[in-house]
Scaffold this motif. Structure first.
Motif: not given
Length: 112
Positions: A78-82, A91-96
């Motif tokens: 799994n990865s995380f997102i908002w 919203y990608d957690i790595n971009e924001y």
């Protein structure tokens, strides 16, 4: 064969003294944070009712690598997102950064 016998609805209302207490805290410029064992959506509703949040809410959620929403415990896949409560914005957690998102949203993080 199952026979429907009815349904139960439980409610645990917010204590009346919580409203003026939160109002005083917010008016005195205290930063308020809720830590609870409730379901994340219940916590968001209570926070809204107590005026702790006044923007659109983003919840930190897990998504499996195939981009299908999944809240299992296998963090390796799994990865995380908002995402918003109704999941219409992500919203990608790595971009924001949280600091960027907090300008427009109230953030909610939960754990298992």
């Amino acid at each position: 064969d199952l026979i429907f016998a009815g349904c139960l609805i439980f409610e645990c209302p917010i204590k009346e003294e919580s409203f003026p207490t939160m109002k005083r805290l917010l008016e005195s410029s205290h930063q308020t944070v809720m830590i609870t064992g409730d379901n994340v959506l219940t916590a968001c509703k209570v926070a809204k009712d107590l005026n702790m949040i006044n923007k659109k809410v983003l919840i930190l959620s897990t998504v499996n690598n195939n981009n299908n929403n999944n809240n299992n415990d296998d963090d390796d896949e799994n990865s995380f997102i908002w995402q918003t409560i109704n999941e219409d914005e992500q919203y990608d957690i790595n971009e924001y950064s949280p600091k960027q998102l907090m300008k427009q949203f109230d953030l909610c993080v939960y754990g298992k």
